[in-house]
Write an enzyme that holds these catalytic residues in place. Structure first.
Site, short mmCIF file in Angstrom:
data_model
loop_
_atom_site.label_atom_id
_atom_site.label_comp_id
_atom_site.label_asym_id
_atom_site.label_seq_id
_atom_site.Cartn_x
_atom_site.Cartn_y
_atom_site.Cartn_z
N ARG A 37 -53.83 28.83 28.56
CA ARG A 37 -55.19 29.39 28.51
C ARG A 37 -56.27 28.38 28.89
NH1 ARG A 37 -55.32 33.25 23.16
NH2 ARG A 37 -53.60 34.61 23.77
N ASP A 139 -67.99 39.95 16.48
CA ASP A 139 -66.81 39.17 16.87
C ASP A 139 -67.25 37.73 17.11
OD1 ASP A 139 -63.84 40.14 17.92
OD2 ASP A 139 -64.44 38.21 18.76
C1 LIG Z 1 -56.49 41.22 17.95
S1 LIG Z 1 -58.24 41.44 17.98
C2 LIG Z 1 -58.42 42.84 16.92
C3 LIG Z 1 -59.40 43.85 17.46
C4 LIG Z 1 -59.54 45.15 16.64
N1 LIG Z 1 -60.03 44.90 15.32
C5 LIG Z 1 -58.25 45.92 16.58
O1 LIG Z 1 -57.63 45.98 15.53
O2 LIG Z 1 -57.83 46.45 17.62
C6 LIG Z 1 -58.80 40.09 16.95
C7 LIG Z 1 -60.27 39.73 17.16
O3 LIG Z 1 -60.68 38.86 16.10
C8 LIG Z 1 -61.62 37.95 16.63
N2 LIG Z 1 -61.73 36.77 15.74
C9 LIG Z 1 -60.84 35.78 15.54
N3 LIG Z 1 -61.31 34.88 14.66
C10 LIG Z 1 -62.54 35.32 14.28
C11 LIG Z 1 -63.54 34.81 13.41
N4 LIG Z 1 -63.38 33.67 12.73
N5 LIG Z 1 -64.69 35.51 13.27
C12 LIG Z 1 -64.88 36.69 13.96
N6 LIG Z 1 -63.97 37.21 14.80
C13 LIG Z 1 -62.81 36.53 14.97
C14 LIG Z 1 -61.08 37.62 18.01
O4 LIG Z 1 -62.08 37.11 18.86
C15 LIG Z 1 -60.52 38.97 18.46
O5 LIG Z 1 -61.46 39.67 19.25
#
Ligand SMILES: C[S@@+](CC[C@H](N)C(=O)[O-])C[C@H]1O[C@@H](n2cnc3c(N)ncnc32)[C@H](O)[C@@H]1O
Length: 268
Positions: A37, A139
């Site tokens: 990445r 996010d």
């Molecule tokens: C796998 S996606 C899940 C998206 C959606 N909630 C779903 O279930 O389809 C995880 C998301 O969490 C976000 N994320 C990770 N760490 C985070 C943090 N500390 N604060 C806010 N968002 C975070 C990532 O950027 C990513 O977009």
């Protein structure tokens, strides 16, 4: 592009970086993910090693690069109407809320590129019509928030979207946009998007009837999970619902909410 090796030492420095920045616990053995990445960022700055890139991040000489590295090291997989049981519950809650004067407030707390909050928006718009509702999507990734703002997606992401919603709330791409969908403007305008790191004290977001915290806890350490969940539950109204991913649990994390079904919790 020359192949630059990521050493074990550099990998553990990236583990520390993403843990400090986002609370994400990156397991050993993810070297290929990190180098895959970040390789293009080394190429972008014409750097010879990952240590050079770490030094660039530490020096803060390129402040926006910190956000770029966080964006690249997070996993953002998502799609419309993921885990449909949650949307059936949301429909019932919206029906109940229809007669009350206070707006139903919903928070998609790790909204990624927007498929989750737009799925929520479709259900609320459908059931509540003119009755008030508010929807916040947050996010840590600014790149994903930008995608959410655009509301333009490959059609495959909508495989689980009810066809009536596809017809009513999405524009189908034509010509060079064939195979894509665009969320209609009126619905896009209903979603408030905000950059927010769940691993830090929360800004003022108000209180909510339903909070979606789905498929993000899996990336956190136990202690981070406890802190994040406690922070979010403080924003949930009594009687409100807290929804997590199907592979996640609140066992050992928080016992102040009651499990009403797998992945569905309610605040007493
Ligand atoms: C796998 S996606 C899940 C998206 C959606 N909630 C779903 O279930 O389809 C995880 C998301 O969490 C976000 N994320 C990770 N760490 C985070 C943090 N500390 N604060 C806010 N968002 C975070 C990532 O950027 C990513 O977009």
């Amino acid at each position: 592009m020359p192949v630059i090796t990521l050493t074990d030492r550099e990998f553990s420095q990236f583990q520390r970086f993403i843990f400090d920045a986002a609370g994400i616990f990156m397991a050993n053995g993810k070297q290929a993910l990190v180098s895959g990445r970040l390789a293009k960022r080394l190429a972008h700055y014409q750097l010879q090693s990952y240590s050079d890139y770490l030094r660039l991040l530490e020096s803060r000489s390129e402040p926006s690069e910190l956000q770029m590295a966080v964006d690249l090291l997070t996993t953002n997989e998502t799609y419309f109407f993921r885990e449909p049981k949650h949307f059936a519950l949301l429909r019932d809650l919206a029906l109940e809320a229809k007669s009350r004067s206070k707006p139903l407030r919903v928070w998609s707390a790790a909204c990624s590129s927007g498929e989750e909050p737009y799925s929520i928006a479709m259900v609320l718009a459908d059931v509540l019509g003119e009755a008030p509702w508010e929807l916040l999507g947050t996010d840590i990734s600014t790149r994903m928030l930008e995608r959410a703002r655009c509301g333009h997606y490959p059609m495959e992401r909508a495989a689980q979207m009810p066809p009536a919603y596809l017809k009513r709330y999405c524009l189908k791409g034509q010509g060079s946009e064939a195979g894509t969908l665009l969320i209609e403007r009126a619905l896009r305008n209903r979603l408030q998007l905000q950059h927010l790191n769940l691993n830090e004290p929360l800004p003022k977001v108000g209180s909510f009837d339903v909070i979606f915290l789905r498929n993000v806890m899996i990336y956190f350490s136990l202690e981070t999970k406890r802190q994040v969940v406690a922070r979010l539950l403080a924003q949930l109204r009594p009687g409100g619902y807290f929804l997590i991913g199907h592979s996640e649990t609140l066992n050992d994390i928080n016992d102040t909410v009651k499990a009403v079904a797998p992945s569905i919790y309610r605040k007493p």
